[in-house]
Design an enzyme around this catalytic site. Structure first.
Site, PDB file in Angstrom:
ATOM      1  N   GLU A  63       3.918   5.813   9.069  1.00 37.07           N
ATOM      2  CA  GLU A  63       5.191   6.038   8.383  1.00 37.07           C
ATOM      3  C   GLU A  63       6.331   6.366   9.351  1.00 37.07           C
ATOM      4  O   GLU A  63       7.423   5.822   9.240  1.00 37.07           O
ATOM      5  CB  GLU A  63       5.054   7.135   7.313  1.00 37.07           C
ATOM      6  CG  GLU A  63       4.165   6.742   6.148  1.00 37.07           C
ATOM      7  CD  GLU A  63       4.575   5.442   5.457  1.00 37.07           C
ATOM      8  OE1 GLU A  63       5.755   5.038   5.553  1.00 37.07           O
ATOM      9  OE2 GLU A  63       3.695   4.820   4.821  1.00 37.07           O
ATOM     10  N   GLU A  93       8.616  -2.161   3.949  1.00 35.31           N
ATOM     11  CA  GLU A  93       7.294  -2.602   3.481  1.00 35.31           C
ATOM     12  C   GLU A  93       6.823  -3.820   4.276  1.00 35.31           C
ATOM     13  O   GLU A  93       5.640  -3.950   4.591  1.00 35.31           O
ATOM     14  CB  GLU A  93       7.310  -2.910   1.982  1.00 35.31           C
ATOM     15  CG  GLU A  93       7.810  -1.767   1.098  1.00 35.31           C
ATOM     16  CD  GLU A  93       7.190  -0.419   1.387  1.00 35.31           C
ATOM     17  OE1 GLU A  93       6.054  -0.362   1.861  1.00 35.31           O
ATOM     18  OE2 GLU A  93       7.880   0.607   1.148  1.00 35.31           O
ATOM     19  N   ALA A 129       8.239   2.079  -3.008  1.00 33.29           N
ATOM     20  CA  ALA A 129       7.522   0.813  -2.899  1.00 33.29           C
ATOM     21  C   ALA A 129       6.216   1.061  -2.164  1.00 33.29           C
ATOM     22  O   ALA A 129       5.986   2.161  -1.656  1.00 33.29           O
ATOM     23  CB  ALA A 129       8.356  -0.203  -2.132  1.00 33.29           C
ATOM     24  N   GLU A 172      -2.415   4.147  -2.519  1.00 29.14           N
ATOM     25  CA  GLU A 172      -2.179   5.147  -1.485  1.00 29.14           C
ATOM     26  C   GLU A 172      -1.766   6.445  -2.175  1.00 29.14           C
ATOM     27  O   GLU A 172      -0.918   6.412  -3.062  1.00 29.14           O
ATOM     28  CB  GLU A 172      -1.060   4.720  -0.532  1.00 29.14           C
ATOM     29  CG  GLU A 172      -0.963   5.675   0.651  1.00 29.14           C
ATOM     30  CD  GLU A 172       0.132   5.324   1.659  1.00 29.14           C
ATOM     31  OE1 GLU A 172       0.896   4.369   1.428  1.00 29.14           O
ATOM     32  OE2 GLU A 172       0.201   6.031   2.664  1.00 29.14           O
ATOM     33  N   GLU A 196       3.194  -0.936   0.471  1.00 30.70           N
ATOM     34  CA  GLU A 196       3.017  -2.065   1.396  1.00 30.70           C
ATOM     35  C   GLU A 196       1.694  -2.807   1.265  1.00 30.70           C
ATOM     36  O   GLU A 196       1.247  -3.435   2.228  1.00 30.70           O
ATOM     37  CB  GLU A 196       3.148  -1.537   2.828  1.00 30.70           C
ATOM     38  CG  GLU A 196       1.976  -0.644   3.313  1.00 30.70           C
ATOM     39  CD  GLU A 196       2.221   0.847   3.176  1.00 30.70           C
ATOM     40  OE1 GLU A 196       3.073   1.245   2.364  1.00 30.70           O
ATOM     41  OE2 GLU A 196       1.557   1.620   3.883  1.00 30.70           O
TER      42      GLU A 196
HETATM   43  N1  SER Z   1       3.346   3.874   2.011  1.00 32.69           N
HETATM   44  C1  SER Z   1       4.391   3.678   1.055  1.00 32.69           C
HETATM   45  C2  SER Z   1       5.633   3.225   1.736  1.00 32.69           C
HETATM   46  O1  SER Z   1       5.754   3.337   2.892  1.00 32.69           O
HETATM   47  C3  SER Z   1       4.659   4.912   0.262  1.00 32.69           C
HETATM   48  O2  SER Z   1       5.204   5.924   0.993  1.00 32.69           O
HETATM   49  O3  SER Z   1       6.509   2.741   1.130  1.00 32.69           O
HETATM   50 ZN    ZN Z   2       5.995   3.412   4.558  1.00 33.15          ZN
END
Ligand code: SER
Ligand code: ZN
Length: 938
Positions: free
Chosen positions: A386, A364, A328, A187, A330
């Site tokens: 998010e 995550e 981190a 990502e 996911e």
């Molecule tokens: N998508 C990843 C997370 O939510 C990086 O931002 O941890």
């Molecule tokens: Zn995230």
């Protein structure tokens, strides 16, 4: 994402922007594309690449291989979809060979469009369609694409072989090596560094991955989904074959290979599925994965209990790596974590680390439904996953600890990271990529709909969109339709940038027994958005009587109507007013006396509130409000007013005097046994220097620092006995436990010790040394170190050296040691930080090191903004060096310059010179260029 708590959490200066989502954070993972909303450019380009929406043009003009700006309005479905993707990795020390076989089908019959694949830093070895090698004239490529001019008109199989060099990849995107192991980060657009692909989230396919490698170097080979085959091969090699039964976008692909061991556990889902849980780390770190495993199981249970969401595979892997650009990631059934968010033991991690691990492991895991099962159509929709997932992890952490304290922490973060950005050249709307403000938007749905209504909306969202790549409008529609709700202009939260200002004026009419609140709102202009519409702002309000009790509320006049606000026929203590116009009045009916209003309870909307409350009103709220968030908030408002007035005194060379009422207010809170100890700790913490600077016409870091230091010292002096007692009463005797009563006790003790440490007093130094030596956990040991760190001299130097020699083998603890020194407000600390760059434990390629030392330095506002320009010069040099290794990390650091215009002319010139220097550097990445040039042009 969940909370990224800085290692120094004891009333320290504001930490550098978080590494990760957010989790707690600002915008950790910014999208890689130059985004425009409509015709207005709103965001920045952060990675050297281009997204696929503009590819039609690319094909017409094949020589153009510079990044194109992307517009939300120009979104087009891809011409081709991928059904299955079979990957084969042959991992080697010099190079890795990646073979991909993709079943392609056109979106419409008789498609004649070229197939445009993304690819960066790849060496093409071969390309075949339906097993036949393509001729040179059948395809073309530039540094970012591979274009097949005339693919077959129906379904076909595409086979591509590429060579990549993970050992040389310092950008930490795609496949790269970290401490001898290999891992991926895809990502947002890292997959294109692994193989040629349509690297966009609306291309969802089923994957298999076969991984081959030397068995002794890489005994563990992991990917997404279920392990369906494994075995030995000739030449000391072995392989594994993984199959992921769920369709996914390529940004969720993951591979991990190396010398790792796992902590194993199981979780039985509500419907009886037995899930194997494995946390992978190098063998020596396994004992430190206990809390991460606890957090994972707690998160799995919570998602079942609160949202009815169960895990959907038989295996859940988490791998921990030391070099990672984020907190981190996911990836489906194979989360990859920055090791600082997995590894913890009482001796090596603080309460803040434990809380961050809980939140991020939860975050995550929650993505499995909000992000993976239902994903984003395009990167403009990042907040869809998010914002929602940050909200979910916030709720999870609230339920596991104290709701009020969690809310205070999240709002403080919003103020520290988001609001300054909203007011600067980087201002952008929630869409495309604000994590924490996105979470506030999701919270507003819940505030408006209540828990049940919100859950109904979530259920409908999954019912409609499971397995799809969707938009923020789809989420909005599910919430609206499940509740038959009227949300008028609520969608503006996704598109309008800037922090709305909400003013409120109150008046009481004794004769009519009515109480009026007149609201007016304004959203400031932001780059590219000069004119704004009024927003839909849910304002939770309660009214206190003269004894501080909530008045019962039953009806409100609004828009010429008398509206009931009762619940099941009973009066309520809090009601949510829906402010939707530029100016709007709400009149409470049947109010027996002039009340003190408690406005924006629980911080019901992410706005800057300006009320006409008097100091006396604020003291009433501070002492009595049944809404604990607003109790804390009134203290903060009082502290902000006080600090601003002292700043003005300081600037006029007037002597500084601390208002005795303020001291008294804090003393009352400190000695109130009915209050939660963590709440007391939060209430004793003054607003950060950045927050005060933000409220000034011209930010004056020296004055703000002097004032904050003065108030802290004065409070320590006047409340010395109380603080001493607090330290003594809250010492640990028992084993370390991570639970609310224990961490609340430690946080209060540590805040008291930090105040005491500001006194240059031999008795206190002895006390702090005693705490340092006898501490049984890092939370208390580090807090003692922070207290001692405030006063330069031999004791400080000795104890810092002692700490390093004790922990030099543990890189996560060493990072805290770097950060503590980097954040020091000791004058000319920049010289010390420069020396630390050469410390054997510092490696510029490790983002955690950079975050601690360089990010930490920028967290000392008085040193970063030093009037001689030494802080700016340091950061300028660092950005240029870092950009050559890791452009994503460099772009995060360069953001510290973005608000240079807020300062006096001398500082402006110094910062501007550094931005110009950065922009003139050879081979500057798009990531840094975008932010530096925008900052300069602002
Ligand atoms: N998508 C990843 C997370 O939510 C990086 O931002 O941890
Ligand atoms: Zn995230």
């Amino acid at each position: 994402m969940a909370e990224r708590v800085h290692p120094i959490n004891v009333d320290a200066p504001p930490p550098p922007p978080p590494l990760s989502t957010a989790k707690n954070s600002g915008d950790a993972l910014q999208p890689p594309i130059t985004y425009k909303m409509g015709t207005k450019k709103v965001s920045q380009r952060l990675i050297c690449s281009v997204a696929t929406e503009s590819l039609a043009k690319q094909v017409d003009e094949p020589k153009m291989d510079t990044p194109k700006e992307i517009f939300l309005k120009d979104y087009k479905q891809p011409d081709y979809f991928f059904d299955t993707v079979d990957l084969k990795f042959s991992l080697g020390e010099e190079k890795t060979i990646v073979c991909s076989e993709i079943a392609v089908y056109p979106r419409v019959e008789d498609c004649s469009a070229p197939l445009v694949l993304d690819g960066v830093d790849l060496k093409l070895i071969s390309i075949k369609i339906n097993v036949k090698e393509l001729e040179e004239e059948d395809f073309s490529s530039d540094s970012r694409h591979l274009i097949v001019h005339s693919p077959p008109s129906g379904k076909f199989t595409l086979q591509i072989v590429t060579e990549i060099y993970p050992q040389k990849n310092t950008s930490l995107e795609g496949l790269y090596k970290t401490s001898g192991n290999l891992c991926t980060q895809c990502e947002a657009e890292g997959f294109r560094k692994i193989t040629f692909y349509q690297d966009r989230p609306d291309v969802m396919a089923k994957y298999t991955s076969r991984i081959e490698a030397d068995k002794s170097l890489y005994p563990v080979l992991l990917s997404n989904g279920n392990l369906i085959e494994q075995g030995d091969l000739e030449g000391g090699k072995h392989y594994t074959l993984w199959e992921d039964p769920f369709k996914k976008p390529c940004y969720l692909f993951a591979l991990v290979a190396g010398q790792l061991e796992s902590r194993d556990d199981t979780f039985i889902t509500r419907s009886g599925r037995k899930v194997s849980l494995r946390i992978w780390t190098p063998a020596q770190d396994l004992p430190k994965t206990d809390h991460a495993m606890y957090s994972l199981k707690a998160a799995m249970k919570w998602d079942e209990d609160v949202f009815g969401l169960q895990y959907d595979l038989d295996l859940y892997n988490i791998a921990s790596v030391p070099d990672f650009n984020l907190g981190a990631m996911e990836n489906k059934s194979l989360n990859i974590f920055n090791s600082k968010l997995v590894l913890a033991s009482p001796e090596t991690a603080t309460d803040a680390d434990y809380a961050a691990i809980l939140g991020v492991i939860g975050h995550e895991y929650f993505h499995n439904w909000t992000g993976n099962r239902v994903t984003c159509r395009d990167w403009f929709q990042l907040s869809l996953k998010e914002g929602l997932t940050v909200f979910r992890d916030q709720e999870f952490s609230s339920d596991m600890g104290s709701r009020t304290v969690k809310r205070i922490a999240d709002v403080s973060k919003l103020r520290t990271y988001q609001f300054p950005q909203d007011a600067g050249p980087m201002a952008h709307p929630v869409r495309p990529y604000s994590y924490i403000k996105g979470a506030e938007v999701v919270r507003m749905y819940k505030t408006l709909l209540g828990s049940e209504g919100f859950r109904k909306g979530m259920d409908l969202y999954f019912e409609r969109h499971d397995g799809q790549a969707v938009t923020c409008e789809d989420f909005f529609a599910a919430m609206r339709d499940a509740n038959g709700a009227n949300f008028s202009n609520f969608l503006l939260w996704y598109s309008q940038a800037g922090t709305p200002r909400l003013k409120v004026a109150s008046s009481y009419n004794a004769e009519a027994r009515t109480y009026s609140l007149k609201f007016s709102q304004e959203v400031p202009a932001t780059p590219g958005q000069p004119v704004k519409e009024p927003m839909f702002i849910p304002v939770a309000v309660g009214l206190l009587d003269s004894s501080g009790k909530d008045l019962p509320l039953s009806s409100v006049y609004h828009d010429g109507n008398l509206e009931s606000v009762t619940c099941n026929g009973h009066p309520v203590h809090t009601t949510v007013l829906r402010v939707t116009k530029k100016e709007e009045e709400f009149v409470f009916n049947d109010v027996p006396e002039r009340p003190v209003p408690s406005i924006l309870r629980g911080y019901s909307a992410p706005v800057r509130l300006e009320s006409d409350l008097t100091e006396a009103d604020l003291f009433v709220l501070l002492a009595n409000d049944s809404d604990e968030f607003n109790r804390w908030e009134s203290g903060q408002v009082l502290a902000r007013k006080l600090m601003l007035s002292l700043v003005s005194d300081f600037q006029q060379n007037k002597p500084l005097v601390l208002n005795p009422q303020f001291v008294h207010g804090l003393k009352t809170i400190l000695s109130d046994p009915s209050l939660d100890k963590e709440f007391i700790a939060k209430s004793l913490t003054l607003p950060g220097e950045g927050e005060i600077m933000d409220m000034m016409e011209v930010a004056d870091p020296d004055a703000v620092h002097a004032v904050r230091t003065f108030i802290r010292k004065q409070l320590a002096f006047e409340l010395k006995q109380e603080f001493l007692e607090t330290v003594k009463k809250n010492r640990s005797s028992e084993q370390y436990e991570f639970n609310h009563p224990n961490l609340a006790r430690r946080s209060l003790k540590n805040v008291a010790l930090a105040y005491l440490g500001s006194l240059e007093d031999a008795e206190i130094t002895e006390l702090a040394l005693h705490e340092y030596r006898t501490a049984k956990n890092l939370t208390e040991q580090f807090a003692a170190l922070v207290a001692l760190d405030q006063n330069p001299g031999k004791t400080r130097d000795d104890v810092l050296a002692d700490f390093y020699s004790k922990w030099q083998h543990d890189f996560l603890v060493v990072n805290k040691w770097f950060a503590l020194q980097a954040m020091s407000d000791v004058p000319r600390n920049v010289e010390h930080v420069r020396k630390l760059l050469n410390h054997p434990a510092f490696d510029m390629r490790n983002p955690n090191n950079v975050y601690s030392l360089i990010g930490g330095f920028c967290g000392s506002l008085v040193n970063f903004h030093a009037k001689d320009g030494s802080g700016y010069k340091f950061l300028g040099e660092m950005v240029v060096q870092l950009d050559k290794l890791n452009p994503q990390e460099a772009s995060r650091r360069v953001s510290a310059f973005s608000r240079w215009k807020r300062f006096d002319e001398t500082r402006q010139n110094l910062a501007k010179a550094q931005l110009e220097m950065i922009l003139s550097a050879n081979g500057l990445s798009e990531n840094v260029y975008e932010i530096a040039s925008k900052s300069l042009a602002a």
